[in-house]
Design a protein around this motif. Structure first.
Motif, PDB file in Angstrom:
ATOM      1  N   PRO A 213       0.829  -1.204   0.000  1.00 56.53           N
ATOM      2  CA  PRO A 213       0.000   0.000   0.000  1.00 56.53           C
ATOM      3  C   PRO A 213       0.865   1.257   0.000  1.00 56.53           C
ATOM      4  O   PRO A 213       1.983   1.261   0.520  1.00 56.53           O
ATOM      5  CB  PRO A 213      -0.798  -0.125   1.300  1.00 56.53           C
ATOM      6  CG  PRO A 213       0.061  -0.970   2.188  1.00 56.53           C
ATOM      7  CD  PRO A 213       0.770  -1.926   1.277  1.00 56.53           C
ATOM      8  N   VAL A 220      -1.210   0.775  -5.847  1.00 56.73           N
ATOM      9  CA  VAL A 220      -0.383  -0.052  -4.981  1.00 56.73           C
ATOM     10  C   VAL A 220       0.980  -0.246  -5.648  1.00 56.73           C
ATOM     11  O   VAL A 220       1.106  -0.262  -6.874  1.00 56.73           O
ATOM     12  CB  VAL A 220      -1.040  -1.420  -4.700  1.00 56.73           C
ATOM     13  CG1 VAL A 220      -2.358  -1.249  -3.986  1.00 56.73           C
ATOM     14  CG2 VAL A 220      -1.211  -2.227  -5.981  1.00 56.73           C
ATOM     15  N   THR A 241      -4.687   2.242  -3.361  1.00 59.96           N
ATOM     16  CA  THR A 241      -4.586   2.249  -1.910  1.00 59.96           C
ATOM     17  C   THR A 241      -5.820   2.932  -1.333  1.00 59.96           C
ATOM     18  O   THR A 241      -6.147   4.060  -1.712  1.00 59.96           O
ATOM     19  CB  THR A 241      -3.316   2.975  -1.461  1.00 59.96           C
ATOM     20  OG1 THR A 241      -2.187   2.382  -2.096  1.00 59.96           O
ATOM     21  CG2 THR A 241      -3.162   2.886   0.047  1.00 59.96           C
ATOM     22  N   ALA A 269      -4.590   1.267   3.302  1.00 60.92           N
ATOM     23  CA  ALA A 269      -3.318   1.946   3.542  1.00 60.92           C
ATOM     24  C   ALA A 269      -2.562   1.344   4.713  1.00 60.92           C
ATOM     25  O   ALA A 269      -1.326   1.426   4.771  1.00 60.92           O
ATOM     26  CB  ALA A 269      -3.564   3.436   3.775  1.00 60.92           C
TER      27      ALA A 269
END
Length: 496
Positions: A213, A220, A241, A269
């Motif tokens: 993340p 990503v 993310t 995240a």
């Protein structure tokens, strides 16, 4: 000549198992709750016993529950010694066996090749040191070859004085059958559990892609374990993310007929790194380029590289080295314990390559000589990845019983996972009386769950059994819990 033998400490598949990267139909067998409902129910009544005459009623109280009315069961339970059948349900009918196929594959290989059989990968040269005209590595389908083994070989060649190679050749023609079977589901072949099984296998023809993340709203990050393998894939990364705490929602899909992977979904995240095991798209070229890179890192210049499937006579060349695999007894453990598809199919193909006839013919002839009914199964591959495999509980139980009477019995049984201890059963049957007393092979696909093996029962006779569920609309967890409940029921058998 250099003759060296290097052991592979951990297989790629086992590493992925520990990382929790089992996202596929067969591989979900590794993810199991620590204590199932069945375990919790039966473990509370350890003193209860079941008389053999009551076993059918007790088993059918499980299989006839309303949730299984659309599922198909196949069960056979027998004494390991003698011919007594304790319970049978559709025992002679065909089922999709998933990885229970490996029980037949490894039994045939052990009987035909022998426990001490090793795969030998020779390396030949023409020319004179330090400048070789050619260096040819002939692939023999050894599934244990790794980058570290090739690196050690490169060092050995350097120590012999090799400094230049005009043409580096890797030969990929030992296995003549397709590296990817047409009956495998196309979406499986993009992942490590469905990778190609060719004559040149390196790092199990698999690579790890880890998703990481980034800042919220950003794509990503992709982190490959092997950059050479990464160059074979075209990635379309649409995964983003998401806010912390977002439920996991990433998927990776292949594009039919193309080396393209589409990554979609959201990764929170605050999520941990998310590893995926992917197939090597072109194993032979990956082998060549890795081998070339390792040689050049040792100061050996390579002018040209070539992948070929055409063998050359060896009477005019010098054998520079040979890489020797671990014995078959160890390869069987690496096959059955983590349920490694590549190992299973490489072993099956080795039967054909060493005999000069079809590997499936050799398997059937070998098992028939053992005493297994040749009409009780129909195999397409050695791993169970194909849904065209058809196996009856009878075939599995016969294989288990008959090989237990041979000199190979201990080696074969040692290759199987142990309940609560090892392999794909490491997290099943924990905290129950079964831990350590059950050695069995799992099998899992969508709608399919199987478990077959040996059960030792204190104060009763040892059993062999095969339990198969097909055409089920229930979850994998529910299927396993029902199977486990039956096995725990068997553990309560007493003479009465």
């Amino acid at each position: 000549m250099i003759n060296f033998y290097l052991r592979l400490g951990k297989s790629f598949t086992l590493l992925l198992l520990l990382l929790g990267v089992w996202r596929n139909n067969l591989a979900i067998a590794a993810l199991t709750p620590r204590v199932s409902v069945a375990e919790a129910t039966i473990a509370t009544d350890l003193e209860a016993k079941v008389c053999p005459r009551d076993l059918a009623r007790e088993i059918e109280a499980i299989t006839n529950r309303p949730e299984w009315q659309r599922s198909r069961w196949g069960i056979l339970v027998q004494s390991q010694v003698g011919s007594r059948v304790l319970y049978a349900l559709n025992a002679q009918n065909y089922f999709i066996p998933a990885s229970n196929v490996k029980l037949l594959t490894t039994a045939a290989a052990l009987r035909y090749l022998g426990a001490d059989f090793r795969i030998r990968t020779p390396v030949y040269a023409t020319g004179t040191i330090p400048h070789l005209t050619s260096l040819r590595l002939v692939g023999k389908g050894d599934p244990t070859l790794t980058t570290s083994i090739l690196q050690e070989l490169a060092k050995q060649l350097k120590n012999q004085g090799v400094r230049q190679i005009e043409q580096l050749i890797v030969e990929d023609g030992y296995f003549t059958s397709p590296a990817i079977l047409p009956s495998w589901e196309w979406e499986d072949v993009n992942f490590y559990y469905g990778t190609a099984v060719n004559s040149l296998i390196l790092n199990e023809n698999a690579v790890t892609l880890t998703l990481l993340p980034q800042e919220q709203g950003q794509p990503v990050q992709l982190d490959w374990s092997d950059e050479l393998a990464a160059t074979q894939w075209l990635i379309e990364n649409q995964a983003l993310t998401a806010t912390p705490g977002t439920p996991y929602g990433v998927e990776i899909n292949g594009v039919l007929g193309k080396p393209v992977l589409e990554i979609k979904g959201e990764l929170a995240a605050d999520a941990e790194p998310d590893p995926w095991g992917l197939a090597i798209a072109d194993p032979a070229n990956y082998f060549l380029e890795t081998w070339r890179t390792l040689l050049e890192a040792e100061g050996i210049m390579v002018k040209r590289g070539l992948v070929t499937t055409t063998p050359e006579p060896t009477n005019s060349v010098t054998q520079m080295a040979v890489i020797t695999s671990p014995p078959l007894a160890e390869l069987l453990q690496k096959t059955n314990q983590p349920s490694n598809n590549l190992y299973a199919d490489a072993i099956l193909k080795t039967l054909g390559a060493t005999s000069g006839v079809s590997s499936l013919i050799v398997l059937k002839q070998t098992l028939t000589r053992l005493g297994v009914n040749p009409e009780s199964y129909l195999l397409i591959d050695g791993s169970g990845l194909s849904r065209h495999n058809l196996v009856s509980p009878e075939a599995v139980v016969q294989t288990l019983k008959l090989i237990s009477k041979t000199k190979d019995a201990e080696i074969y049984r040692k290759s199987l996972p142990v309940a609560g201890v090892s392999g794909t059963l490491k997290r099943r049957f924990l905290n129950t009386v079964l831990a350590g007393d059950l050695q069995a092979k799992t099998g899992t696909m969508t709608g399919v769950s199987t478990l077959s093996g040996y059960l030792d029962i204190p104060d009763y006779r040892p059993l062999v059994f095969s339990i198969m569920i097909n055409q089920s609309d229930r979850s994998v967890t529910a299927q396993r819990q029902a199977i486990d409940e039956i096995v725990l029921l068997l553990r309560k058998l007493r003479s009465c």
